[in-house]
Scaffold this motif. Structure first.
Motif, PDB file in Angstrom:
ATOM      1  N   UNK A  72       0.821  -1.119   0.053  1.00 43.81           N
ATOM      2  CA  UNK A  72      -0.182   0.012  -0.028  1.00 43.81           C
ATOM      3  C   UNK A  72       0.830   1.365  -0.050  1.00 43.81           C
ATOM      4  N   UNK A  73       2.073   1.255   0.903  1.00 42.65           N
ATOM      5  CA  UNK A  73       2.797   2.517   0.738  1.00 42.65           C
ATOM      6  C   UNK A  73       3.546   2.745  -0.645  1.00 42.65           C
ATOM      7  N   UNK A  74       3.892   1.497  -1.212  1.00 46.58           N
ATOM      8  CA  UNK A  74       4.616   1.497  -2.523  1.00 46.58           C
ATOM      9  C   UNK A  74       3.639   1.956  -3.492  1.00 46.58           C
ATOM     10  N   UNK A  75       2.389   1.480  -3.447  1.00 45.77           N
ATOM     11  CA  UNK A  75       1.529   2.163  -4.639  1.00 45.77           C
ATOM     12  C   UNK A  75       1.069   3.382  -4.286  1.00 45.77           C
ATOM     13  N   UNK A  76       0.866   3.985  -3.017  1.00 44.68           N
ATOM     14  CA  UNK A  76       0.645   5.286  -3.041  1.00 44.68           C
ATOM     15  C   UNK A  76       1.797   6.475  -3.132  1.00 44.68           C
ATOM     16  N   UNK A  77       2.965   5.974  -2.791  1.00 41.79           N
ATOM     17  CA  UNK A  77       4.030   6.724  -3.219  1.00 41.79           C
ATOM     18  C   UNK A  77       4.319   6.981  -4.659  1.00 41.79           C
ATOM     19  N   UNK A  78       4.442   5.805  -5.447  1.00 45.52           N
ATOM     20  CA  UNK A  78       4.629   5.683  -6.741  1.00 45.52           C
ATOM     21  C   UNK A  78       3.655   6.575  -7.398  1.00 45.52           C
ATOM     22  N   UNK A  79       2.325   6.288  -6.747  1.00 39.82           N
ATOM     23  CA  UNK A  79       1.262   6.837  -7.720  1.00 39.82           C
ATOM     24  C   UNK A  79       1.183   8.419  -7.576  1.00 39.82           C
ATOM     25  N   UNK A  80       1.803   8.868  -6.412  1.00 37.99           N
ATOM     26  CA  UNK A  80       1.885  10.433  -6.076  1.00 37.99           C
ATOM     27  C   UNK A  80       3.180  10.946  -6.904  1.00 37.99           C
ATOM     28  N   UNK A  81       4.267  10.206  -7.206  1.00 33.85           N
ATOM     29  CA  UNK A  81       5.237  10.717  -7.888  1.00 33.85           C
ATOM     30  C   UNK A  81       4.733  10.712  -9.378  1.00 33.85           C
ATOM     31  N   UNK A  82       4.028   9.799  -9.897  1.00 34.64           N
ATOM     32  CA  UNK A  82       3.548   9.753 -11.311  1.00 34.64           C
ATOM     33  C   UNK A  82       2.602  10.822 -11.620  1.00 34.64           C
ATOM     34  N   UNK A  83       1.899  11.214 -10.547  1.00 36.25           N
ATOM     35  CA  UNK A  83       0.745  12.380 -10.682  1.00 36.25           C
ATOM     36  C   UNK A  83       1.484  13.666 -10.722  1.00 36.25           C
ATOM     37  N   UNK A  84       2.717  13.894  -9.816  1.00 35.57           N
ATOM     38  CA  UNK A  84       3.383  15.032  -9.993  1.00 35.57           C
ATOM     39  C   UNK A  84       3.900  15.390 -11.302  1.00 35.57           C
ATOM     40  N   UNK A  85       4.388  14.431 -12.038  1.00 29.16           N
ATOM     41  CA  UNK A  85       4.655  14.532 -13.347  1.00 29.16           C
ATOM     42  C   UNK A  85       3.550  14.682 -14.510  1.00 29.16           C
ATOM     43  N   UNK A  86       2.608  13.687 -14.277  1.00 27.05           N
ATOM     44  CA  UNK A  86       1.428  13.880 -15.228  1.00 27.05           C
ATOM     45  C   UNK A  86       0.559  15.054 -15.173  1.00 27.05           C
ATOM     46  N   UNK A  87       0.232  15.504 -14.013  1.00 30.32           N
ATOM     47  CA  UNK A  87      -0.723  16.479 -13.638  1.00 30.32           C
ATOM     48  C   UNK A  87       0.037  17.765 -13.789  1.00 30.32           C
ATOM     49  N   UNK A  88       1.303  18.063 -13.033  1.00 30.17           N
ATOM     50  CA  UNK A  88       1.885  19.141 -12.563  1.00 30.17           C
ATOM     51  C   UNK A  88       3.105  19.199 -13.044  1.00 30.17           C
ATOM     52  N   UNK A  89       3.661  18.666 -14.145  1.00 30.77           N
ATOM     53  CA  UNK A  89       4.886  18.927 -14.950  1.00 30.77           C
ATOM     54  C   UNK A  89       6.084  18.976 -13.974  1.00 30.77           C
ATOM     55  N   UNK A  90       6.495  17.946 -13.087  1.00 30.19           N
ATOM     56  CA  UNK A  90       7.141  18.083 -12.069  1.00 30.19           C
ATOM     57  C   UNK A  90       8.691  18.497 -12.589  1.00 30.19           C
ATOM     58  N   UNK A  91       8.878  17.781 -13.728  1.00 29.34           N
ATOM     59  CA  UNK A  91      10.349  18.248 -14.166  1.00 29.34           C
ATOM     60  C   UNK A  91      10.732  19.123 -14.528  1.00 29.34           C
TER      61      UNK A  91
END
Length: 489
Positions: free
Chosen positions: A334-353
């Motif tokens: 659960x921790x793994x899925x939530x953390x990786x999901x948050x990371x992916x959303x930072x890139x996908x929705x907020x252009x983290x790079x």
């Protein structure tokens, strides 16, 4: 196999971890070297994908064969053969005069690599027989993945910038030779009581399926979906999958016994492994190219940028092993899925790079998630399985990882190639082209979270116990606590 002393068990674990180190280090270092390969060989994006995926496809195709062969003729013997082949393949990679020959040398590496990780995990499973002790040993195993991720970008960047990309393959040779010598001294020989027979037809179906599917995905952006080679490969992949399943249902001892998938934890671990490692493969591929080709960083500076992700993986991997041993795999997944999901959303929705602060946060979150995911995958895959089937079960889990990583590089690379045709695109063009890819990564992370929760409950543990009964009532590898953290009753 006789009971070993605690000191010798630790020595066996250390030797097995050396094999994992060179295999994992090889992939993380290679990602940092991709832009250098692209320049030296004037390679296209698809050519870079093949330097990674040719290795992963062969590795995934042969893992099960290597696991069952080791159970039959001796795990130490196969493990030593793998170390020798991997070392030879590394030398050939360092001498490759062209991209095509480099890919061919990577295939040699992969043949050797297929004899390392699943066989080493089978050795660990048979040496560490107490469930909690095994969970801790698997936690150490997972920590080595984190260590390789932490070392890979830095060591690779330093070698690429100072000596050249060929030097990244030299590193495998002394480690491989040391592991080879230590194996002869400390690792006991072991075999399965009732080893499985070879399944050449099933093996052929698997190689054909993975090869043609990956070809279709990688080549589609450049050739077009209407290209006969692309849709022909897709049709062959579909036929191979149907043939593989049909053969597995009829064969007395198939390459993959489909009865394994009646275990809900085993099935969940398989899909979680594919999803998590697809996210990893795509993540490293995207960020390595972005940092060097778009931001213009050197290989070493790109490695330093990736260090937060690698460091968090190294920190959380042993913690994950302890959590699995004490509470079962659900919380780490659960921790793994939530953390990786948050990371992916930072890139996908907020252009983290586009911002160093959000980029750092996304790297930290992904490192936490990936560090947490490895131990529960392995532990759940072998949980409830008879000890005689532990090698095959561990090999299926390892195969799932490699298939996931190969598909991640193929799909993410294809999405990126479809969005930008430039070798060194502007930052805005890269960010725009990568956004759909990050949504795919976020979907993979969501699958880890959902399946990690749904396939690790008490009912799932009972299905694992019922599945173990289908294999003649052999002694299970671990007890039900390894699946749920509590008794299944």
């Amino acid at each position: 196999m006789p009971e070993l002393s605690p000191r010798r068990r630790l020595a066996v674990l250390a030797i097995c971890c050396l094999s994992l180190l060179i295999v994992s280090l090889d992939n993380t270092i290679l990602n940092v070297a991709l832009p250098s390969l692209q320049r030296d060989f004037h390679s296209s994006l698809s050519g870079l994908q093949w330097t990674i995926d040719a290795y992963l496809i062969v590795l995934a195709s042969l893992l099960l064969l290597s696991g069952s062969t080791a159970d039959r003729i001796g795990r130490r013997r196969v493990f030593q053969t793998g170390l020798a082949l991997f070392s030879v393949g590394s030398v050939l990679c360092s001498l490759a005069p062209s991209l095509g020959l480099l890919v061919a040398a990577r295939v040699v590496q992969a043949v050797g690599g297929s004899m390392l990780n699943p066989v080493a995990m089978s050795i660990i499973t048979n040496v560490f027989t107490e469930p909690r002790e095994r969970a801790r040993a698997i936690g150490v195993w997972g920590a080595v993945v984190g260590l390789s991720m932490a070392m890979g970008p830095l060591v690779g960047g330093l070698l690429v910038d100072s000596v050249g990309w060929r030097s990244i393959f030299w590193l495998n040779v002394p480690i491989g030779l040391a592991a080879l010598a230590l194996t002869a001294l400390f690792v006991p020989e072991s075999r399965a009581p009732r080893p499985r027979r070879p399944d050449p037809l099933g093996q052929a179906f698997m190689i054909l399926l993975l090869g043609t599917l990956t070809f279709a995905i990688i080549e589609a952006p450049g050739r077009g979906l209407a290209d006969p080679a692309v849709y022909g490969a897709a049709l062959v992949a579909a036929a191979s999958l149907a043939g593989f399943v049909g053969h597995a249902l009829r064969a007395p001892e198939p390459l993959i016994d489909l009865r394994f998938f009646r275990s809900v934890p085993f099935s969940g671990a398989t899909v979680v492994a594919v999803s998590a490692f697809a996210a990893l493969g795509g993540f490293l591929f995207l960020n390595t190219l972005y940092l060097q080709n778009v931001r213009g960083l050197s290989a070493l500076h790109a490695g330093l940028f990736l260090l937060p992700m690698a460091a968090m993986t190294a920190v959380t991997a042993p913690l994950s092993g302890r959590l699995v041993g004490g509470r079962g795999p659900r919380l780490p997944l659960q921790i793994a899925g939530a953390a990786m999901l948050a990371s992916g959303l930072l890139f996908a929705a907020f252009d983290a790079e586009t911002n160093d602060l959000t980029l750092f946060a996304a790297y930290v979150l992904f490192g936490i998630g990936f560090g947490m995911v490895n131990s529960p995958i392995t532990n759940t895959a072998v949980a409830g399985m008879p000890r005689a089937q532990a090698g095959v079960a561990a090999a299926v889990a390892s195969t799932s990882r490699q298939i996931g990583q190969a598909l991640g590089v193929a799909v993410i690379g294809a999405v990126l190639a479809a969005g930008t045709a430039a070798e060194h695109p502007a930052a805005s063009a890269f960010v725009s082209a990568a956004r759909p890819a990050y949504w795919i990564l976020a979907g993979c992370a969501a699958a880890v979270l959902v399946l990690g929760t749904a396939t690790t409950g008490r009912r799932a543990a009972r299905s694992a116990a019922r599945t173990a009964g289908l294999f003649g009532g052999d002694e299970p590898a671990p007890d039900a606590r390894d699946v749920t953290g509590a008794s299944a009753r």
